[in-house]
Design an enzyme around this catalytic site. Structure first.
Site, short mmCIF file in Angstrom:
data_model
loop_
_atom_site.label_atom_id
_atom_site.label_comp_id
_atom_site.label_asym_id
_atom_site.label_seq_id
_atom_site.Cartn_x
_atom_site.Cartn_y
_atom_site.Cartn_z
N LYS A 33 0.73 -1.25 -0.02
CA LYS A 33 -0.07 0.01 0.04
C LYS A 33 0.87 1.21 -0.16
CE LYS A 33 -4.64 -0.01 2.02
NZ LYS A 33 -5.22 0.15 3.33
O1 G3P Z 1 -9.02 0.06 3.75
C1 G3P Z 1 -9.14 1.76 4.15
C2 G3P Z 1 -9.67 1.79 5.30
O2 G3P Z 1 -8.84 1.27 6.28
C3 G3P Z 1 -10.04 2.93 5.71
O3 G3P Z 1 -11.22 3.16 6.41
O4 G3P Z 1 -12.73 3.57 8.19
O5 G3P Z 1 -10.45 4.39 8.42
O6 G3P Z 1 -11.93 5.52 6.83
P1 G3P Z 1 -11.42 4.24 7.41
#
Ligand code: G3P
Length: 212
Positions: free
Chosen positions: A83
């Site tokens: 990533k």
């Molecule tokens: O895969 C992306 C994710 O981990 C971000 O999610 O919930 O932190 O916006 P969030």
């Protein structure tokens, strides 16, 4: 559509993997920071369980550092996908890594133009963060629609990961729009299978059967 779990928790991954329908896992520094123990060992264990793409994120912000870190992470398992954040340095690192055959998941994508540059740099996956756009009152779903069009228009081999999923409706929309993958938090994953009418219906079937 492939279904990934968005977590670094071995317990959660083992549980959902036991359903037999888990295709991959995505992690990020925030998710990894919640887990105790050596992060390389955690990633190796996740790869062993999932036997599919497992995203691990670099911490470096310069492209040289990203490439060094990515090559080190890639040694953990053939399943590791790197990533990389969607910045100028990230694009430079992605170009180099994809040329060297290391798969990149370009993360923190919030616009169509970022997705275009990521695809051109050779990213294997791009992760538009739908929930974080929605949180700001922007249209996360519209971004996914646009990126699906972009990828199809130019036949990029890049796969679209619907990321930052907040609720089951996002997963439904991901499938209807034609995202290749949705990466889903554990709590939302569990909600995908539940419906009160299923529970009630099963209860009734079983009680009727007992009366026969
Ligand atoms: O895969 C992306 C994710 O981990 C971000 O999610 O919930 O932190 O916006 P969030």
């Amino acid at each position: 559509m492939d279904l990934y779990l968005d977590t670094a928790s071995i317990k959660e991954i083992e549980e959902i993997a036991s359903w037999g329908i888990l295709d991959g896992v995505t992690t990020n520094p925030t998710l990894m920071s919640k887990e105790k123990g050596d992060y390389r060992k955690i990633l190796r264990r996740i790869c062993d369980i999932v036997q599919g793409p497992v995203s691990a994120e670099v911490i470096a912000t310069d492209h040289e550092g990203m490439v060094v870190e990515a090559k080190d992470l890639a040694k953990i398992s053939e399943h590791i996908v790197i990533k990389i954040p969607c910045t100028v340095e990230g694009i430079r690192a992605t170009r180099r890594l994809s040329t060297d055959g290391i798969r990149v998941n370009m993360t923190l994508v919030f616009s169509l133009n970022q997705a275009l540059l990521a695809a051109k740099a050779g990213a294997s996956y791009i992760s538009p963060f739908v929930g974080r756009l929605d949180d700001r009152g922007e249209e996360g779903l519209r971004l996914i629609e646009d990126i699906v069009t972009l990828i199809h228009n130019y036949d990029f081999p890049t796969r679209i990961i619907f990321a930052s999923v907040r609720h089951p409706y996002h997963v439904r929309e991901a499938a209807l729009i034609g995202a290749d993958i949705a990466t889903i938090p554990y709590k939302v994953f569990k909600l995908l299978i539940t419906h009160p009418l299923t529970d009630l219906g099963l209860e009734r079937f079983l009680s009727d059967w007992k009366k026969r």
